[in-house]
Design an enzyme around this catalytic site. Structure first.
Site, short mmCIF file in Angstrom:
data_model
loop_
_atom_site.label_atom_id
_atom_site.label_comp_id
_atom_site.label_asym_id
_atom_site.label_seq_id
_atom_site.Cartn_x
_atom_site.Cartn_y
_atom_site.Cartn_z
N ILE A 42 0.83 -1.21 0.00
CA ILE A 42 0.00 0.00 0.00
C ILE A 42 0.86 1.26 0.00
CG2 ILE A 42 -1.99 -1.06 1.12
CD1 ILE A 42 -1.01 0.03 3.77
N GLY A 43 2.17 1.09 -0.01
CA GLY A 43 3.04 2.26 -0.03
C GLY A 43 4.49 1.84 -0.08
N THR A 44 5.32 2.70 -0.64
CA THR A 44 6.76 2.44 -0.71
C THR A 44 7.51 3.70 -0.34
OG1 THR A 44 6.82 3.00 -3.07
CG2 THR A 44 6.53 0.67 -2.50
N GLY A 45 8.72 3.53 0.14
CA GLY A 45 9.57 4.65 0.48
C GLY A 45 11.02 4.29 0.22
N VAL A 67 5.37 -0.72 2.67
CA VAL A 67 4.26 -0.89 3.60
C VAL A 67 3.24 -1.85 3.01
CG1 VAL A 67 2.49 0.28 4.95
CG2 VAL A 67 4.64 1.46 4.43
N LYS A 120 5.13 -2.17 8.14
CA LYS A 120 6.21 -1.41 7.50
C LYS A 120 7.47 -2.27 7.50
CE LYS A 120 8.74 2.96 8.01
NZ LYS A 120 8.86 4.18 8.86
N ASP A 153 11.15 15.20 10.52
CA ASP A 153 10.78 14.87 9.14
C ASP A 153 9.27 15.03 8.96
OD1 ASP A 153 11.31 14.20 6.53
OD2 ASP A 153 11.24 12.03 6.87
#
Length: 451
Positions: free
Chosen positions: A170-173, A178, A192, A289
């Site tokens: 559902i998400g990347t960084g 995630v 995560k 951040d």
């Protein structure tokens, strides 16, 4: 010693010690029926202690060079421990004392050994409990709080995500991916997963655990637990249905659903979370951040601050010098040359995010061309008209702009604290805009000068 002493029939205690008396011990003491205690120690007497109904038979021979004598009531302990009739008996006393001291030391040593063994057994039991899963998974797994037992939860997370298959992403960084994991208990978690190729990611992983286990606030994403194995590390959070604030603002549909009332509330939520970190935690915590991507929204658009990987605890008597860290475009300008972390760094980042919420995109273009003659309406998200909004909401939007401009002041000391920001946003006052400065004609100069 005079024989007349025998006439003292009611005498109960007689102490003639330390008188340098010489001669035989009188036999007249036998007739003193009331005598209960007789002390003739430290004299130069000879003979036998008289035997009677109140003396224990003790036929000890005493000589003129001896010191130390004590009578004793029959059946009672001696009144002194000085019974030696020779130097050999004095040595015996010393041996008895040494024996008693040794016995006490031995008892204490045994107690310490028992305590040490109990402590070792307790630690071994805790390690065996913690390693119950690590033996199977070749690592260390720590239970996910308030979910279930760690080992079972670990297995279930692996199962429901099909070993972290891409379809559950559902998400990347830069440092993590995630995944969404819905457990059999119907609890949905955001997992995560940390990329462990870079050492810095490991440090961020441990730092986030340290911070999140010590704090709890309605506007800080809820932390359930973590897992660390030789294969990977991951953290388990509350699942936020609407994703990040940045994702919603970049989406046309998401931006339209974020009306002005929701946007003001989101800014207020962020301010309350930062106020808690700066003013209610001991020591204070600087997030370092704050970006729109690190603000998560739940189904009701409640905003929660997330991603504490580079946060810092502001411990007293510490310089708080640090390497440059954060996200470009959100970092306070003084970090480029001072490199010292303070709460004012978060205040600046908050101001940027607040303007982003109002403008709809990152306000970089505004900041590079900002002037006091700029119309306030040019700072608003063009996709969301404000002129049809009620006056209360309009005033709140203008207040957010005003506070955001104060937060991004290039002088750190001139910025407000997050406590002041949170209080002002929680109890907004009507701005004194006049008919001469309608919303369409309101300039930034007029707004900044409103007190």
């Amino acid at each position: 010693m005079p024989q007349e002493l025998r006439k003292l029939m009611k005498l109960r205690e007689l102490n003639l010690s330390h008188n340098k008396l010489v001669g035989p011990i009188p036999s007249s003491f036998q007739s003193m029926a009331g005598l209960m205690s007789l002390d003739l120690s430290y004299n130069y007497l000879e003979g036998l202690i008289p035997e009677s109904h109140f003396f224990q038979a003790a036929p000890l021979q005493w000589f003129t060079h001896n010191k130390g004598l004590c009578g004793q009531v029959h059946g009672l302990p001696p009144c002194y421990q000085s019974w030696s009739a020779s130097k050999g008996d004095e040595e015996k006393q010393h041996k008895i004392i040494i024996l008693i001291v040794s016995l006490i030391c031995g008892i204490l040593l045994i107690l310490f050994l028992i305590i040490g063994i109990c402590a070792l057994l307790y630690c071994k039991k805790k390690r065996s409990t913690a390693n119950d899963t690590s033996e199977e998974f070749d690592g260390h797994f720590f239970s996910i709080w308030r979910v279930s037992h760690g080992k079972e939860t670990y297995k279930e997370i692996i199962r429901v995500t099909e070993n972290f298959d891409e379809k559950y992403q559902i998400g990347t960084g830069a440092c993590s991916i995630v995944y969404k994991a819905t457990l059999s208990s119907r609890l949905t978690l955001a997992i995560k997963k940390i990329k462990i190729e870079v050492q810095m990611n490991e440090e961020a992983f441990r730092n986030e655990i340290q911070v999140l286990t010590e704090i709890r606030h309605r506007n800080i994403v809820r932390f359930y637990g973590f897992c660390s194995t030789n294969e990977f590390n991951f953290l388990a959070y509350e699942y936020m249905e609407r994703g990040s604030l940045g994702t919603n603002l970049r989406s046309e549909q998401g931006a339209m659903e974020l009306d002005w009332i929701k946007r003001v509330r989101i800014v207020r939520d962020i301010a309350q979370a930062l106020s808690y970190l700066h003013h209610d935690c001991n020591p204070s915590i600087v997030h370092r951040d704050i970006t729109s991507n690190n603000i998560l929204l739940n189904e009701e658009y409640k905003a929660c601050v997330a991603d504490f990987g580079i946060s810092r605890l502001l411990k007293p008597n510490s310089s708080h010098w640090s390497l440059l860290a954060g996200t470009y475009g959100y970092m306070a300008p003084e970090l480029a040359y001072v490199m010292r972390v303070t709460e004012k760094c978060d205040v600046y980042s908050f101001g940027i995010v607040a303007l982003e919420v109002i403008h709809g995109t990152h306000p970089g273009d505004l900041l590079s061309n900002i002037s006091l003659s700029m119309l306030v309406k040019d700072m608003l998200d063009s996709r969301l008209p404000l002129h049809n909004t009620d006056q209360v909401t309009t005033n709140q939007v203008l207040l957010v702009i005003l506070i955001a401009m104060q937060c991004i002041n290039t002088i750190p000391q001139a910025r407000p604290t997050m406590l002041e920001v949170s209080q002002r946003l929680s109890s907004p006052k009507a701005l004194p805009t006049s008919n001469n400065h309608s919303y369409q004609a309101l300039t930034l100069n007029h707004l900044v000068n409103i007190v």
